[in-house]
Write a protein that holds these residues in place. Structure first.
Motif, PDB file in Angstrom:
ATOM      1  N   ALA A 348      -1.771  11.703  12.712  1.00 16.58           N
ATOM      2  CA  ALA A 348      -0.722  11.198  12.150  1.00 16.58           C
ATOM      3  C   ALA A 348       0.018   9.922  12.508  1.00 16.58           C
ATOM      4  N   GLN A 349       0.362  10.184  13.861  1.00 15.07           N
ATOM      5  CA  GLN A 349       0.983   9.101  14.600  1.00 15.07           C
ATOM      6  C   GLN A 349       0.005   7.963  14.766  1.00 15.07           C
ATOM      7  N   GLN A 350      -1.335   8.150  15.180  1.00 12.96           N
ATOM      8  CA  GLN A 350      -1.900   7.123  15.193  1.00 12.96           C
ATOM      9  C   GLN A 350      -2.388   6.276  13.887  1.00 12.96           C
ATOM     10  N   VAL A 351      -2.322   6.868  12.917  1.00 12.80           N
ATOM     11  CA  VAL A 351      -2.693   6.255  11.556  1.00 12.80           C
ATOM     12  C   VAL A 351      -1.449   5.388  11.160  1.00 12.80           C
ATOM     13  N   ILE A 352      -0.359   6.036  11.248  1.00 13.48           N
ATOM     14  CA  ILE A 352       1.078   5.352  10.787  1.00 13.48           C
ATOM     15  C   ILE A 352       1.094   4.196  11.880  1.00 13.48           C
ATOM     16  N   SER A 353       0.905   4.205  12.806  1.00 14.72           N
ATOM     17  CA  SER A 353       1.169   3.215  13.903  1.00 14.72           C
ATOM     18  C   SER A 353       0.401   1.886  13.418  1.00 14.72           C
ATOM     19  N   ARG A 354      -0.973   2.202  13.207  1.00 20.72           N
ATOM     20  CA  ARG A 354      -1.865   1.006  12.792  1.00 20.72           C
ATOM     21  C   ARG A 354      -1.479   0.666  11.230  1.00 20.72           C
ATOM     22  N   GLU A 355      -0.998   1.384  10.446  1.00 22.32           N
ATOM     23  CA  GLU A 355      -0.738   0.946   9.026  1.00 22.32           C
ATOM     24  C   GLU A 355       0.573  -0.110   8.995  1.00 22.32           C
ATOM     25  N   LEU A 356       1.415   0.393   9.955  1.00 24.31           N
ATOM     26  CA  LEU A 356       2.686  -0.388  10.136  1.00 24.31           C
ATOM     27  C   LEU A 356       2.480  -1.789  10.515  1.00 24.31           C
ATOM     28  N   LYS A 357       1.276  -2.124  11.058  1.00 29.13           N
ATOM     29  CA  LYS A 357       1.166  -3.627  11.406  1.00 29.13           C
ATOM     30  C   LYS A 357       0.695  -4.302  10.332  1.00 29.13           C
ATOM     31  N   HIS A 358       0.459  -3.508   9.057  1.00 30.83           N
ATOM     32  CA  HIS A 358       0.092  -4.352   7.805  1.00 30.83           C
ATOM     33  C   HIS A 358       1.163  -4.055   6.628  1.00 30.83           C
ATOM     34  N   VAL A 359       1.643  -2.772   6.574  1.00 33.81           N
ATOM     35  CA  VAL A 359       2.583  -2.601   5.381  1.00 33.81           C
ATOM     36  C   VAL A 359       3.879  -1.811   6.248  1.00 33.81           C
ATOM     37  N   SER A 360       4.959  -2.277   6.185  1.00 34.73           N
ATOM     38  CA  SER A 360       5.941  -1.497   6.836  1.00 34.73           C
ATOM     39  C   SER A 360       6.716  -0.304   5.862  1.00 34.73           C
ATOM     40  N   ILE A 361       6.454   1.024   6.350  1.00 31.97           N
ATOM     41  CA  ILE A 361       6.724   2.001   5.565  1.00 31.97           C
ATOM     42  C   ILE A 361       8.335   2.559   6.147  1.00 31.97           C
ATOM     43  N   PRO A 362       9.337   2.514   5.245  1.00 33.60           N
ATOM     44  CA  PRO A 362      10.405   3.086   5.890  1.00 33.60           C
ATOM     45  C   PRO A 362      10.396   4.405   6.134  1.00 33.60           C
ATOM     46  N   LYS A 363      11.281   5.270   7.202  1.00 36.52           N
ATOM     47  CA  LYS A 363      11.175   6.439   7.668  1.00 36.52           C
ATOM     48  C   LYS A 363      11.715   7.508   6.431  1.00 36.52           C
ATOM     49  N   ARG A 364      12.401   7.115   5.581  1.00 35.88           N
ATOM     50  CA  ARG A 364      12.571   7.840   4.211  1.00 35.88           C
ATOM     51  C   ARG A 364      11.383   8.235   3.631  1.00 35.88           C
TER      52      ARG A 364
END
Length: 469
Positions: A348-364
């Protein structure tokens, strides 16, 4: 709508063409067609009180005031307008002086938000050509053509050609209630065609997000993209990688939380734009046979909830969009010897880290998303008190709905979802019976844990002689 005008929009009548005539959106300076009040169906009763207050205060203060864009388009299509945008020749500073309940926002595009309770009316100043230099207001572009700053003020004719689509270049004057059509938008509404104003490739390079807007409007309105409008999209899709991830998240909400998410997703996939937003998910769709079905069922469910006026959250959709990549990475990590639970967390951490480079997902949203994923491993664990503890988790309902989607998509064999459905609906006796089916003692109680009585050692008595063998 007025019956006569409805007839015009439903069929290409000669009367419509004689009234409005054909016009090429990109040809020369705009020649506005003015449609007077008795020739169109739009009424002030369709506008919000807040929008009317802004229009009339600007008008009474000596400024031009027009409703523009989507609210007019939707009204002409028989839809209920929701968002009201105002265009004026007043500068942002002049607008702010008229409304104490306003603030200037944006640096790339300076606009004014006038707030009335929960409703916000967006007021924009007429913009001129990007190459103009009016005093301190300068338009700036990158070498690739991306418009970096656009605060050049102009007149209404220039402003009309700066708008993205012909159907959004319609202006309603509060002075005489007439509609001004600068780019043939009424013709395109009649033919249900989405057409960019100007050269499409140039306009997409100025702002690549226009490609996403084209898809969103086509899905929402059930319009066809004009051939010239759709032609450059495949080749120019990578330009979206230049857009800040935070802005793409805002666009993501508009794409998927407007009630037409499934149609939007399919168009994004068709034109190669989904891969620019969720690259790893796009890779997994062809690898995991159940993954696209999961995404589409999540979108179908969300669309239905929006139509039913029920609450929705981006966290659930995002959990679906990224579940395939999480499962793929988890399998690889487990193959290297890591246990299931930490493997899921690492994936989960790896997937989210890669995705944040494209779309910023707020922690909420990312935190509930991770809870939904974590609970997928807890839902099969029902022995002892675990079923009751899982049911009390704040994200249980979302995780349960997600489990049903996984079964329906074919990722999991059916059965576990039915068990949890029955467990939630059952009384105490039936719950004990269901727990008994998974190897739990039916006599066990889900109630509060009893405290064990502490044993006391017997007090030693010095008068008692020690025992002898």
């Amino acid at each position: 709508m007025i019956k006569g005008f409805t007839r015009f929009l439903q069929s290409p009548s000669e009367h419509f063409r004689s009234l409005f005539g054909p016009q090429e959106a990109a040809a020369g300076p705009p020649t506005p067609r003015v449609i007077h009040r008795d020739e169109h169906p739009i009424s002030r009763s369709q506008f919000s009180d807040a929008a009317l207050k802004v229009l009339y205060r600007l008008h009474n203060s000596g400024y031009d005031a027009f409703l523009v864009g989507g609210c007019l388009r939707d009204s002409l299509l028989g839809m209920t307008p929701k968002d009201f945008d105002v265009a004026t020749n007043a500068t942002p500073e002049q607008v702010k002086q008229l409304f104490r309940n306003s603030r200037i926002i944006g640096r790339r595009f300076r606009i004014v938000h006038v707030r009335f309770g929960r409703e916000v009316i967006e007021v924009t100043t007429f913009r001129g050509k990007p190459s103009d230099d009016h005093a301190d207001h300068i338009a700036a572009q990158s070498d690739a053509g991306l418009l970096l700053r656009d605060n050049v003020w102009g007149n209404i004719e220039e402003d009309a050609l700066r708008r993205d689509f012909t159907i959004n270049a319609l202006y309603y004057s509060i002075a005489d209630f007439s509609i001004h059509d600068f780019a043939g938008g009424l013709d395109d509404i009649e033919s249900r065609t989405l057409r960019l104003i100007g050269d499409p490739a140039t306009r997409y390079r100025e702002d690549p997000v226009r490609m996403l807007r084209a898809i969103r409007f086509a899905a929402k309105l059930d319009f066809n993209l004009a051939p010239a409008t759709e032609a450059p999209i495949h080749d120019l899709a990578p330009l979206l990688l230049q857009i800040p991830p935070a802005r793409l998240f805002d666009e993501l909400l508009k794409l998927f939380l407007s009630g037409d998410g499934l149609a939007t997703y399919r168009l994004l996939r068709e034109y190669g734009l989904f891969a620019m937003l969720f690259p790893e998910a796009d890779e997994c769709i062809d690898e995991l046979p159940w993954f696209e079905s999961l995404i589409e069922q999540a979108l179908t469910s969300t669309d239905q909830r929006i139509r039913d006026d029920r609450p929705v959250t981006p966290a659930f959709l995002l959990a679906a969009f990224m579940w395939g990549p999480v499962q793929r990475r988890q399998a690889d990590i487990e193959a290297d010897g890591m246990p299931s639970v930490p493997a899921l967390q690492a994936a989960a951490q790896q997937v989210i880290s890669r995705e944040l480079k494209h779309v910023s997902i707020p922690k909420r949203f990312s935190m509930p998303m991770r809870d939904i994923w974590d609970l997928q491993q807890r839902l099969p664990q029902r022995r002892g008190k675990r079923a009751f503890q899982t049911r009390e988790h704040p994200r249980f309902r979302a995780a349960y709905d997600f489990l049903l989607l996984r079964e329906a998509a074919g990722e999991l064999e059916p059965g576990l979802g039915d068990w949890w459905t029955a467990f939630q609906q059952a009384d105490d006796h039936e719950q004990r019976r269901l727990l008994g089916k998974v190897g739990v003692d039916p006599a066990s109680s889900p109630g509060p844990r009893k405290r064990r009585r502490r044993r006391r050692k017997p007090r030693s008595d010095s008068s008692t002689p020690p025992s002898s063998e």
